[in-house]
Design a protein around this motif. Structure first.
Motif, PDB file in Angstrom:
ATOM      1  N   UNK A 255       0.831  -1.207   0.000  1.00 16.83           N
ATOM      2  CA  UNK A 255       0.000   0.000   0.000  1.00 16.83           C
ATOM      3  C   UNK A 255       0.868   1.261   0.000  1.00 16.83           C
ATOM      4  N   UNK A 256       1.950   1.239   0.767  1.00 19.01           N
ATOM      5  CA  UNK A 256       2.866   2.389   0.782  1.00 19.01           C
ATOM      6  C   UNK A 256       3.433   2.624  -0.615  1.00 19.01           C
ATOM      7  N   UNK A 257       3.733   1.539  -1.327  1.00 21.92           N
ATOM      8  CA  UNK A 257       4.282   1.669  -2.679  1.00 21.92           C
ATOM      9  C   UNK A 257       3.298   2.321  -3.640  1.00 21.92           C
ATOM     10  N   UNK A 258       2.010   2.318  -3.292  1.00 20.30           N
ATOM     11  CA  UNK A 258       0.997   2.961  -4.136  1.00 20.30           C
ATOM     12  C   UNK A 258       1.046   4.489  -4.028  1.00 20.30           C
ATOM     13  N   UNK A 259       1.796   5.005  -3.069  1.00 21.70           N
ATOM     14  CA  UNK A 259       1.824   6.456  -2.856  1.00 21.70           C
ATOM     15  C   UNK A 259       2.308   7.200  -4.097  1.00 21.70           C
ATOM     16  N   UNK A 260       3.392   6.730  -4.697  1.00 25.86           N
ATOM     17  CA  UNK A 260       3.958   7.438  -5.849  1.00 25.86           C
ATOM     18  C   UNK A 260       3.015   7.441  -7.056  1.00 25.86           C
ATOM     19  N   UNK A 261       2.459   6.293  -7.473  1.00 26.56           N
ATOM     20  CA  UNK A 261       1.534   6.356  -8.614  1.00 26.56           C
ATOM     21  C   UNK A 261       0.261   7.150  -8.333  1.00 26.56           C
ATOM     22  N   UNK A 262      -0.243   7.095  -7.099  1.00 22.87           N
ATOM     23  CA  UNK A 262      -1.458   7.841  -6.784  1.00 22.87           C
ATOM     24  C   UNK A 262      -1.199   9.340  -6.839  1.00 22.87           C
ATOM     25  N   UNK A 263      -0.114   9.795  -6.202  1.00 25.20           N
ATOM     26  CA  UNK A 263       0.208  11.223  -6.218  1.00 25.20           C
ATOM     27  C   UNK A 263       0.507  11.679  -7.638  1.00 25.20           C
ATOM     28  N   UNK A 264       1.218  10.860  -8.395  1.00 24.80           N
ATOM     29  CA  UNK A 264       1.507  11.217  -9.782  1.00 24.80           C
ATOM     30  C   UNK A 264       0.249  11.322 -10.624  1.00 24.80           C
ATOM     31  N   UNK A 265      -0.699  10.427 -10.421  1.00 27.82           N
ATOM     32  CA  UNK A 265      -1.962  10.469 -11.170  1.00 27.82           C
ATOM     33  C   UNK A 265      -2.759  11.724 -10.828  1.00 27.82           C
ATOM     34  N   UNK A 266      -2.818  12.056  -9.526  1.00 29.84           N
ATOM     35  CA  UNK A 266      -3.536  13.264  -9.110  1.00 29.84           C
ATOM     36  C   UNK A 266      -2.910  14.502  -9.742  1.00 29.84           C
ATOM     37  N   UNK A 267      -1.581  14.574  -9.723  1.00 25.08           N
ATOM     38  CA  UNK A 267      -0.892  15.721 -10.315  1.00 25.08           C
ATOM     39  C   UNK A 267      -1.167  15.817 -11.813  1.00 25.08           C
ATOM     40  N   UNK A 268      -1.187  14.666 -12.508  1.00 23.99           N
ATOM     41  CA  UNK A 268      -1.434  14.657 -13.950  1.00 23.99           C
ATOM     42  C   UNK A 268      -2.854  15.114 -14.263  1.00 23.99           C
ATOM     43  N   UNK A 269      -3.837  14.620 -13.484  1.00 24.82           N
ATOM     44  CA  UNK A 269      -5.228  15.016 -13.706  1.00 24.82           C
ATOM     45  C   UNK A 269      -5.402  16.511 -13.487  1.00 24.82           C
ATOM     46  N   UNK A 270      -4.800  17.035 -12.430  1.00 18.10           N
ATOM     47  CA  UNK A 270      -4.919  18.457 -12.141  1.00 18.10           C
ATOM     48  C   UNK A 270      -4.227  19.306 -13.201  1.00 18.10           C
ATOM     49  N   UNK A 271      -3.089  18.830 -13.691  1.00 23.22           N
ATOM     50  CA  UNK A 271      -2.366  19.573 -14.722  1.00 23.22           C
ATOM     51  C   UNK A 271      -3.192  19.663 -16.003  1.00 23.22           C
TER      52      UNK A 271
END
Length: 365
Positions: A255-271
Motif C-alpha cells: 500500500x505504501x508503494x501505491x503512494x507514488x503512482x497515486x500522487x503522480x496520477x492526481x498531479x497529472x489530472x490536475x495539470x
C-alpha cells in the motif's frame, strides 16, 4: 530528512502552506530558515522524548513477559497515558523522531526475516486487493465529501490517507492539490482523524479477526490491507503472531508503494484540468526500498543466522519504542474537536476498505 523527523505533522502542514497569504494578494512572510543541526544539538533535542519512549517500551516488555499479553498493546496504552508530554516541552522532538525514524528503521529490518518464497506463496491476491482497495477508497472519499458538503480536496486527502499510509499520504497528496483557503485546515483535519482512527483500529482489529476465526495468513492480509498507518499495522500484526505480523507488514508496504503512482496520477489530472497546485514533492519511502533489499538478500541465504537474529531483535525493539511514541502522540481530544463531518467521512472510508478487504480474504484466499 532526519531534521523533518523531529517535526510534528501539523508543523509540516503549516510549513507547506506558509506562503498562502501571498497567493491572496497579502505580503507573504519570508519562509523560516531551517538551520542545519549539529549532531550534538540533534541528540540533545531528541534524547528526552526517545528516553521516555524507551522507558515505556521496557515497562511494556516486562509486563508482557509476566502477564503473557501483547507487548505492542501495552506500549500503545502506556504511551497514551503520557500524551501530555507531546503537548509541549522538550520531549516533542524525541517523540516525533521515535514514531517516524525509529519506526522506519524497525520496519526496514523486518526484511531480514522474510524471503521471496514466502511472499510468492501468498500469490497475486494481495497485489490485486491493494490496488482495488486504494483506488476505490479514494473514489469513496470524493463521493462522501460531496454528500457531506466538504471540499473535493478533503475527499482526496481523506481517501488517500485511509487507503495508503495515513498522515504521510495526506501530506504527500496535499503537495500537489490546488491551494485554497481551506487547504491547510483540510490537511490537519485529515492527519488528526486518520491517526486517531488508525490507533482505534490497532486495538480493535486483532480482537475482530480472532473472533471471526481468521488464521494467521488471512489475519495478516486483513490487518495489512485495512489499518491506515504503518506503525499500527505492525503493532496489530505482531500482537497476534510473528507470521501474521510479517504478512501484514508486506501487504502494508504494498500500500505504501501505491503512494507514488497515486500522487503522480492526481498531479497529472490536475495539470490537464488547469488546476495544478504546483510541483509535487513526494518523499521517497527509503524504508520500503531497504525492506525489499533485505528480503532479496535474505532470500539468497547469504545472511548468517547471528546477523538475522540480531536484526530481528533490533527491529523488535525499534517497533516497541515507536509504538510507545505513537501512543504519546495520540490525542482523542483533537479527534473530537475536528467536528462530525470529517470524522464520519473517514469512518465510512475506513469501513469501506475494511469490508472490501474482508470480502477478498474470505472469498478469494
Amino acid at each position: 530528512m532526519i531534521i523533518r523527523d523531529i517535526d510534528t505533522d501539523a508543523d509540516a502542514a503549516h510549513e507547506m502552506f506558509q506562503s498562502f497569504e501571498g497567493m491572496e494578494g497579502l505580503p507573504s512572510a519570508a519562509p523560516p530558515v531551517r538551520k542545519q543541526l549539529s549532531i550534538e544539538t540533534f541528540l540533545r533535542s531528541v534524547y528526552p522524548g526517545v528516553l521516555v519512549a524507551i522507558t515505556i517500551g521496557l515497562a511494556a516488555d516486562w509486563l508482557s513477559g509476566h502477564y503473557k499479553a501483547p507487548v505492542m498493546l501495552f506500549a500503545l496504552l502506556f504511551g497514551m497515558t503520557f500524551h501530555f508530554l507531546h503537548e509541549e516541552g522538550r520531549c516533542i522532538p524525541g517523540i516525533e523522531f521515535a514514531s517516524k525514524a525509529v519506526l522506519r528503521t524497525g520496519v526496514a529490518l523486518l526484511g531480514a526475516r522474510i524471503t521471496v518464497e514466502q511472499i510468492r506463496d501468498l500469490g497475486p491476491v494481495p497485489i490485486a486487493m491493494v490496488v482495488a482497495g486504494v483506488t476505490t477508497t479514494v473514489l469513496m472519499g470524493l463521493l462522501l465529501s460531496r454528500l457531506f458538503g466538504l471540499s473535493r480536496s478533503f475527499g482526496v486527502l481523506s481517501g488517500g490517507s485511509v487507503g495508503i499510509c495515513g498522515a504521510s499520504a495526506a501530506l504527500a497528496i496535499a503537495s500537489v492539490l490546488p491551494k485554497t483557503k481551506e487547504s491547510e485546515r483540510d490537511v490537519i483535519l485529515a492527519v488528526v482523524v486518520v491517526t486517531g482512527l488508525s490507533t482505534i483500529a490497532m486495538i480493535l482489529y486483532p480482537m475482530f479477526v480472532t473472533a471471526i476465526g481468521l488464521d494467521n495468513q488471512r489475519a495478516g492480509l486483513f490487518l495489512g490491507g485495512t489499518i491506515h498507518d504503518v506503525a499500527q499495522v505492525v503493532g496489530a500484526g505482531y500482537t497476534i503472531s510473528q507470521k501474521t505480523g510479517d504478512i501484514a507488514t508486506y501487504v502494508k508496504l504494498l500500500r505504501v508503494a501505491m503512494l507514488l503512482p497515486v500522487v503522480g496520477t492526481i498531479a497529472l489530472v490536475l495539470a490537464r484540468s488547469g488546476a495544478s497546485g504546483g510541483k509535487a514533492k513526494v518523499p521517497l519511502p527509503w524504508f520500503l526500498f531497504a525492506f525489499a533489499a533485505l528480503v532479496a538478500i535474505n532470500s539468497l541465504g547469504v545472511l548468517p543466522k547471528p546477523v538475522t537474529d540480531a536484526a530481528n531483535d533490533v527491529s523488535r525493539w525499534c517497533l516497541v519504542v515507536a509504538i510507545a511514541a505513537l501512543g504519546m502522540k495520540t490525542s482523542f481530544k483533537s479527534l473530537i474537536a475536528a467536528g462530525w463531518r470529517p470524522v464520519v467521512t473517514m469512518v465510512l472510508e475506513t469501513a469501506w476498505i475494511a469490508g472490501l478487504v474482508l470480502s477478498v480474504v474470505e472469498f478469494a484466499t
